[in-house]
Design a protein around this motif. Structure first.
Motif, PDB file in Angstrom:
ATOM      1  N   PHE A  12       6.937   7.067  -0.465  1.00 48.85           N
ATOM      2  CA  PHE A  12       8.365   7.076  -0.782  1.00 48.85           C
ATOM      3  C   PHE A  12       8.800   8.445  -1.310  1.00 48.85           C
ATOM      4  CE2 PHE A  12       8.196   2.226  -1.745  1.00 48.85           C
ATOM      5  CZ  PHE A  12       8.271   1.953  -0.388  1.00 48.85           C
ATOM      6  N   TYR A  36      12.398   5.976   1.268  1.00 49.01           N
ATOM      7  CA  TYR A  36      12.157   4.555   1.511  1.00 49.01           C
ATOM      8  C   TYR A  36      12.214   4.222   2.998  1.00 49.01           C
ATOM      9  CZ  TYR A  36      12.950  -0.505   1.467  1.00 49.01           C
ATOM     10  OH  TYR A  36      12.862  -1.857   1.702  1.00 49.01           O
ATOM     11  N   ALA A  41       9.287   5.913   5.173  1.00 45.03           N
ATOM     12  CA  ALA A  41       7.890   5.537   4.935  1.00 45.03           C
ATOM     13  C   ALA A  41       7.471   4.414   5.878  1.00 45.03           C
ATOM     14  CB  ALA A  41       7.707   5.098   3.492  1.00 45.03           C
ATOM     15  N   LYS A  46       8.003  -3.679   2.599  1.00 42.98           N
ATOM     16  CA  LYS A  46       8.355  -2.503   1.796  1.00 42.98           C
ATOM     17  C   LYS A  46       9.316  -2.849   0.671  1.00 42.98           C
ATOM     18  CE  LYS A  46       9.889   0.508   4.803  1.00 42.98           C
ATOM     19  NZ  LYS A  46      10.425   1.805   5.294  1.00 42.98           N
ATOM     20  N   ALA A  48       8.776  -1.754  -3.209  1.00 47.30           N
ATOM     21  CA  ALA A  48       9.777  -0.957  -3.920  1.00 47.30           C
ATOM     22  C   ALA A  48      10.276  -1.690  -5.156  1.00 47.30           C
ATOM     23  CB  ALA A  48      10.946  -0.624  -2.990  1.00 47.30           C
ATOM     24  N   ALA A  59       8.783   8.129  -7.744  1.00 47.79           N
ATOM     25  CA  ALA A  59       9.379   7.347  -6.654  1.00 47.79           C
ATOM     26  C   ALA A  59      10.551   6.519  -7.161  1.00 47.79           C
ATOM     27  CB  ALA A  59       8.326   6.434  -6.022  1.00 47.79           C
ATOM     28  N   LEU A  82      14.047   6.977  -5.437  1.00 47.08           N
ATOM     29  CA  LEU A  82      14.601   5.832  -4.716  1.00 47.08           C
ATOM     30  C   LEU A  82      15.937   5.400  -5.309  1.00 47.08           C
ATOM     31  CD1 LEU A  82      11.490   3.545  -4.056  1.00 47.08           C
ATOM     32  CD2 LEU A  82      12.622   5.094  -2.469  1.00 47.08           C
ATOM     33  N   GLU A  90      18.710   7.158  -3.478  1.00 50.18           N
ATOM     34  CA  GLU A  90      18.900   7.013  -2.034  1.00 50.18           C
ATOM     35  C   GLU A  90      20.098   6.089  -1.838  1.00 50.18           C
ATOM     36  OE1 GLU A  90      15.743   6.072   0.556  1.00 50.18           O
ATOM     37  OE2 GLU A  90      14.415   7.640  -0.188  1.00 50.18           O
ATOM     38  N   SER A 147      20.297   2.240  -0.554  1.00 50.06           N
ATOM     39  CA  SER A 147      18.997   1.580  -0.450  1.00 50.06           C
ATOM     40  C   SER A 147      18.672   0.748  -1.678  1.00 50.06           C
ATOM     41  CB  SER A 147      17.891   2.622  -0.232  1.00 50.06           C
ATOM     42  OG  SER A 147      18.058   3.275   0.999  1.00 50.06           O
TER      43      SER A 147
END
Length: 233
Positions: free
Chosen positions: A33, A38, A41, A65, A69, A111, A115, A118, A121
């Motif tokens: 990640f 995300y 990957a 995933k 996450a 990460a 993340l 993002e 996401s």
């Protein structure tokens, strides 16, 4: 009524293998990640990098995933290593520096930071920042009750700004410095500037603003955990 036989717990070695296998997947996913984001990957790459297989993976993370996450988001932004202090503003500094030390060394925490930013996401896997804002709000409220910070400070607003400047400094260090080798120094200076603005001047000389304070606290925590685990074996 017939008594049901007592359900036996899985052997300790099997439990440990499961925990270790799950941890390898989380760490592998975190690395991917960080490197690829995300969406970029690959699930197969995560499984391969973790030296695992699809059956074990889906037993642990049934939604792929997304579940990994979510595990990263739920379990990485912890308060581990924080020790109660006489001054609450010392605690506010301490947790920021513990996380600064960790984010430069733990893929999962980095990460979680990346993340979170993002766009869109996070709707799939959530974000830990709301919990940290709430935690910082409580610390600032305590500090205000103890007359460590100025009366005009609004704890909930300041807590949001605090988490924003912390995460912003992490992301800026990656871009400007090319890595996180100086992130603890940047974050330490950021907290010192913040405290100069919101704290009562009389308490500032009693706050330890050492750049390596987060490292000392977290390493001490890890050592105490290792001793506990050793005693339990």
């Amino acid at each position: 009524m017939t008594e049901q036989p007592e359900q036996q717990k899985p052997p300790r070695k099997i439990q440990k293998r499961t925990i270790d296998g799950r941890e390898r997947i989380i760490n592998s996913a975190a690395r991917k990640f960080v490197e690829e984001g995300y969406k970029g990957a690959s699930l197969s790459d995560i499984i391969l990098d973790a030296d695992s297989n699809k059956r074990f993976f889906y037993n642990q993370f049934s939604e792929g995933k997304r579940d990994v996450a979510r595990a990263i988001m739920a379990n990485t932004l912890t308060m581990n290593g924080l020790v109660p202090q006489r001054l609450k503003i010392q605690e506010i500094y301490d947790i920021g520096m513990i996380l600064a030390y960790r984010v430069a060394r733990e893929d999962a925490l980095l990460a979680a930071v990346k993340l979170s930013f993002e766009f869109g996401s996070y709707e799939e896997y959530g974000t830990p920042w709301g919990d940290w804002v709430a935690f910082n709000t409580g610390q600032l409220e305590d500090a205000q009750r103890q007359k460590e910070i100025r009366p005009h400070v609004v704890p909930a607003e300041q807590a949001r700004q605090l988490s924003g400047f912390w995460s912003g400094l992490v992301l800026t260090a990656i871009v400007v410095d090319g890595g996180l080798h100086e992130v603890e120094a940047h974050i330490s200076r950021g907290y010192q500037n913040l405290m100069a603005a919101i704290a009562v001047p009389e308490v500032l000389p009693f706050v330890d603003f050492s750049v390596d304070r987060g490292e000392k606290l977290y390493v001490s925590f890890l050592e105490s955990q290792a001793q506990k685990e050793s005693a339990e074996e």
